[in-house]
Design a protein around this motif. Structure first.
Motif, short mmCIF file in Angstrom:
data_model
loop_
_atom_site.label_atom_id
_atom_site.label_comp_id
_atom_site.label_asym_id
_atom_site.label_seq_id
_atom_site.Cartn_x
_atom_site.Cartn_y
_atom_site.Cartn_z
N GLY A 11 0.81 -1.21 0.00
CA GLY A 11 0.00 0.00 0.00
C GLY A 11 0.84 1.26 0.00
N LEU A 12 2.15 1.07 -0.04
CA LEU A 12 3.02 2.23 0.09
C LEU A 12 3.19 3.03 -1.19
CD1 LEU A 12 5.88 0.77 2.30
CD2 LEU A 12 4.17 2.48 2.93
N SER A 13 2.97 2.38 -2.33
CA SER A 13 3.32 3.08 -3.56
C SER A 13 2.58 4.40 -3.70
CB SER A 13 3.09 2.20 -4.78
OG SER A 13 1.76 1.79 -4.82
N GLN A 14 1.36 4.46 -3.17
CA GLN A 14 0.62 5.70 -3.30
C GLN A 14 1.16 6.81 -2.41
OE1 GLN A 14 -3.85 5.12 -3.92
NE2 GLN A 14 -3.18 3.38 -2.70
N LEU A 15 1.93 6.40 -1.44
CA LEU A 15 2.45 7.39 -0.50
C LEU A 15 3.80 7.94 -0.92
CD1 LEU A 15 1.59 5.44 2.76
CD2 LEU A 15 0.24 7.20 1.61
N ALA A 56 7.57 10.23 -5.24
CA ALA A 56 8.16 10.03 -6.56
C ALA A 56 7.20 9.34 -7.52
CB ALA A 56 9.45 9.24 -6.45
N SER A 57 6.17 8.71 -6.99
CA SER A 57 5.22 8.05 -7.88
C SER A 57 4.45 9.07 -8.70
CB SER A 57 4.25 7.17 -7.09
OG SER A 57 4.96 6.06 -6.59
N GLY A 58 4.36 10.28 -8.21
CA GLY A 58 3.85 11.38 -9.02
C GLY A 58 2.53 11.15 -9.72
N GLY A 59 1.60 10.45 -9.07
CA GLY A 59 0.30 10.26 -9.69
C GLY A 59 0.18 8.98 -10.49
N PHE A 60 1.28 8.29 -10.64
CA PHE A 60 1.22 7.01 -11.34
C PHE A 60 0.54 5.96 -10.47
CE2 PHE A 60 4.22 8.87 -14.08
CZ PHE A 60 4.28 8.09 -15.23
N ARG A 61 -0.08 5.03 -11.10
CA ARG A 61 -0.51 3.85 -10.36
C ARG A 61 0.48 2.76 -10.68
NH1 ARG A 61 -7.02 4.09 -11.14
NH2 ARG A 61 -7.15 6.38 -10.94
N TYR A 62 0.52 1.80 -9.80
CA TYR A 62 1.56 0.81 -9.88
C TYR A 62 0.99 -0.47 -10.48
CZ TYR A 62 4.69 -2.70 -8.12
OH TYR A 62 5.53 -3.77 -8.02
N VAL A 73 -4.80 3.17 -20.45
CA VAL A 73 -6.01 2.90 -21.22
C VAL A 73 -7.27 2.86 -20.35
CG1 VAL A 73 -5.87 0.36 -21.11
CG2 VAL A 73 -6.84 1.47 -23.15
N THR A 74 -7.09 2.72 -19.04
CA THR A 74 -8.25 2.71 -18.15
C THR A 74 -8.68 4.11 -17.74
OG1 THR A 74 -6.85 2.51 -16.24
CG2 THR A 74 -7.66 0.47 -17.22
N GLY A 75 -7.92 5.13 -18.15
CA GLY A 75 -8.41 6.48 -17.92
C GLY A 75 -7.51 7.41 -17.15
N TRP A 76 -6.63 6.90 -16.31
CA TRP A 76 -5.79 7.85 -15.56
C TRP A 76 -4.67 8.39 -16.43
CZ3 TRP A 76 -0.66 6.38 -14.57
CH2 TRP A 76 -0.38 5.01 -14.65
N ARG A 77 -4.30 9.61 -16.10
CA ARG A 77 -3.30 10.32 -16.89
C ARG A 77 -2.43 11.14 -15.97
NH1 ARG A 77 -4.50 12.44 -22.66
NH2 ARG A 77 -3.07 14.16 -22.99
N VAL A 78 -1.16 11.16 -16.21
CA VAL A 78 -0.24 11.98 -15.43
C VAL A 78 0.35 13.00 -16.39
CG1 VAL A 78 1.80 12.02 -13.93
CG2 VAL A 78 0.33 9.98 -13.99
#
Ligand SMILES: Nc1nc2c(c(=O)[nH]1)N[C@H]1C(S)=C(S)[C@@H](COP(=O)(O)O)O[C@H]1N2
Ligand SMILES: [Mo]
Length: 249
Positions: A62-66, A69-75, A124-129
């Motif tokens: 659950g850490l990736s969202q915190l 540096a992930s900057g809005g990316f999903r993992y 492709v699922t909709g999120w964009r950074v």
């Protein structure tokens, strides 16, 4: 970038952290993945073939969202044990229809001309950074170093995860927005984002940007990649494929 619930649920190069809120434990989702499309078709009450099974796993920590540096990316990953590759051990094998097959170390990649690209990254699922900075070696500069033969028409990519694959036509691969990336968001590509080296396919949906790049093979025709054999478009132009109408990046 609206993401209709229908789309989000049925699909695939997705299933990031959001899936956790659906209350389906990671282990269960992995089992479903092994059962394949049919099982998900039943689970979601949809006809098989209407959607594509999704089984990227959530980050179990659950850490990736915190991590800033992930900057809005999903993992995303389709395997349960992601590769961790010490930079000193990294090798990129370039083979197939080339005059001079060879392996590159990370230092050798660093010795080739370096290119930086800043562009929106769109799944492709909709999120964009917005405005993600990438740098590394242009795929075409790397290909020039191995000299594709006249029979080469396409490029296939393999991952250290042993599962994920991608491909491009040779014409696409020679564009100036196709990068063998060693840096992302202003820092070396992290393990979670596919480091030390991943692909960045600028004009296409995120699933083309293969993580943990292990090999590049020149082939005579396009070999459909991991998501493409599961129904996604091989020519994955943002806004011009997969039935989506996103603004091009
Ligand atoms: N090896 C590998 N590469 C991959 C994926 C994956 O599951 N495994 N997912 C793809 C998808 S669908 C997207 S949107 C991006 C996400 O990149 P990120 O995990 O760095 O956010 O990686 C792409 N490359
Ligand atoms: Mo994606």
């Amino acid at each position: 970038m609206d993401d209709a619930p229908d789309e989000a649920q049925r699909d695939a190069p997705d299933a990031g952290p959001d899936d956790v809120s659906a209350g389906v434990p990671v282990g269960r989702r992995i089992v479903l993945s092994m059962l394949g499309l049919g099982a998900l078709g039943v689970a979601f009450g949809r006809p098989i073939g209407d959607g594509i099974a999704s089984i990227t796993r959530a980050d179990p920590t659950g850490l990736s969202q915190l991590v800033p540096a992930s900057g809005g990316f999903r993992y995303y990953s389709v395997v349960s044990n992601d590769p961790v590759i010490p930079p000193a051990d990294y090798r990129l094998a370039v083979s197939g229809l080339v005059a001079s097959p060879r392996e590159f170390t990370l230092a050798e990649l660093g010795g080739l001309p370096q290119t930086s690209i800043t562009r929106d990254f769109q799944c492709v699922t909709g999120w964009r950074v917005s405005d993600v900075a990438w740098s590394g070696v242009l795929l075409r500069d790397l290909l020039a170093a191995v000299a594709p033969t006249p029979q080469a028409r396409a490029v296939a990519f393999d991952s250290y995860d042993g599962e994920y694959t991608e491909s491009l036509t040779l014409e696409q691969a020679l564009r100036d927005d196709m990068l063998v990336a060693t840096s992302m968001l202003g820092a070396p590509v992290t393990d979670a984002h596919g480091g030390p080296v991943r692909l960045f396919v600028g004009p296409m949906y995120g699933y083309k940007s293969l993580k943990w790049l292990s090999g590049i093979r020149l082939t005579s025709q396009v070999e459909p990649g991991y998501w493409e054999v599961r129904g996604y478009d091989a020519d994955a132009w943002v806004g011009g494929s997969n039935g989506r109408s996103d603004e091009p990046v």
